[in-house]
Design a protein around this motif. Structure first.
Motif, PDB file in Angstrom:
ATOM      1  N   ASP A   1       0.872  -1.168   0.000  1.00  0.00           N
ATOM      2  CA  ASP A   1       0.000   0.000   0.000  1.00  0.00           C
ATOM      3  C   ASP A   1       0.917   1.228   0.000  1.00  0.00           C
ATOM      4  N   ARG A   2       0.409   2.386   0.339  1.00  0.00           N
ATOM      5  CA  ARG A   2       1.236   3.601   0.288  1.00  0.00           C
ATOM      6  C   ARG A   2       2.400   3.559   1.265  1.00  0.00           C
ATOM      7  N   ARG A   3       2.238   2.819   2.372  1.00  0.00           N
ATOM      8  CA  ARG A   3       3.250   2.851   3.427  1.00  0.00           C
ATOM      9  C   ARG A   3       4.077   1.584   3.574  1.00  0.00           C
ATOM     10  N   ALA A   4       3.517   0.435   3.200  1.00  0.00           N
ATOM     11  CA  ALA A   4       4.196  -0.827   3.513  1.00  0.00           C
ATOM     12  C   ALA A   4       4.022  -1.862   2.409  1.00  0.00           C
ATOM     13  N   CYS A   5       4.941  -2.838   2.417  1.00  0.00           N
ATOM     14  CA  CYS A   5       4.865  -4.004   1.538  1.00  0.00           C
ATOM     15  C   CYS A   5       4.693  -5.223   2.437  1.00  0.00           C
ATOM     16  N   PHE A   6       3.845  -6.155   2.002  1.00  0.00           N
ATOM     17  CA  PHE A   6       3.376  -7.208   2.889  1.00  0.00           C
ATOM     18  C   PHE A   6       3.878  -8.596   2.496  1.00  0.00           C
ATOM     19  N   PRO A   7       4.299  -9.394   3.486  1.00  0.00           N
ATOM     20  CA  PRO A   7       4.755 -10.760   3.200  1.00  0.00           C
ATOM     21  C   PRO A   7       3.608 -11.772   3.131  1.00  0.00           C
ATOM     22  N   VAL A   8       2.452 -11.402   3.642  1.00  0.00           N
ATOM     23  CA  VAL A   8       1.252 -12.240   3.571  1.00  0.00           C
ATOM     24  C   VAL A   8       0.162 -11.375   2.956  1.00  0.00           C
ATOM     25  N   ILE A   9      -0.446 -11.877   1.872  1.00  0.00           N
ATOM     26  CA  ILE A   9      -1.447 -11.096   1.141  1.00  0.00           C
ATOM     27  C   ILE A   9      -2.641 -11.988   0.861  1.00  0.00           C
ATOM     28  N   GLY A  10      -3.812 -11.530   1.275  1.00  0.00           N
ATOM     29  CA  GLY A  10      -5.029 -12.308   1.046  1.00  0.00           C
ATOM     30  C   GLY A  10      -4.992 -13.670   1.715  1.00  0.00           C
ATOM     31  N   GLY A  11      -4.279 -13.771   2.814  1.00  0.00           N
ATOM     32  CA  GLY A  11      -4.164 -15.035   3.531  1.00  0.00           C
ATOM     33  C   GLY A  11      -3.098 -15.967   2.988  1.00  0.00           C
TER      34      GLY A  11
END
Length: 155
Positions: free
Chosen positions: A113-123
């Motif tokens: 998103d605007r602030r972070a990148c995620f290691p888990v997405i949509g479960g």
């Protein structure tokens, strides 16, 4: 003549021969651009998938601990967006090259998103290490890539 697409990959983090007076970065960018300029006219399209954001070496351990504590592992172990996406010489070369048919697909908005990148997405666990996707997560990207290819008119 075979109209099958030609597929190549880049090896980020690899070494390159740097000409006198150049930097490693410029050698990489120019290397991609020169390679694409040298392609025969029969090659109509070069599609660059922008390199994905990187996680930390501690990310998988963080995900495991977050899940054990019943926390949202994607948010708990997210990387700052300002740090996770690295410069991508192939994407930069594609953006600056004046050759028709050289295009880039950037999936960063699906990972961050605007602030972070995620290691888990949509479960789904997205990363199997700091920069490679899991097979499960990769499969979920297929429809997005297909739509982007169709939007670019490359099929």
């Amino acid at each position: 003549m075979d109209n099958s697409p030609c597929r190549v990959v880049q090896h980020s983090g690899g070494t390159v021969v740097v000409p006198h007076g150049a930097t490693g970065w410029s050698a990489q960018v120019n290397g991609y651009a020169n390679a694409w300029r040298a392609l025969p006219a029969a090659v109509k399209h070069v599609l660059v998938l922008r390199d994905n954001p990187k996680m930390r070496t501690t990310t998988l351990g963080c995900v495991e601990r977050a899940l054990e504590r019943h926390h949202d592992a994607g948010r708990a172990c997210a990387q700052p967006r300002a740090r996770a996406p690295e410069r991508d010489p192939a994407a930069v070369a594609a953006a600056h090259l004046r050759r028709p048919g050289v295009r880039t697909i950037d999936l960063t908005r699906l990972l961050c998103d605007r602030r972070a990148c995620f290691p888990v997405i949509g479960g789904a666990l997205a990363y199997k290490d700091i920069h490679h996707f899991t097979a499960v997560f990769s499969a979920t990207l297929g429809p997005y890539v297909t739509r982007r290819v169709d939007a670019l008119g490359l099929r």
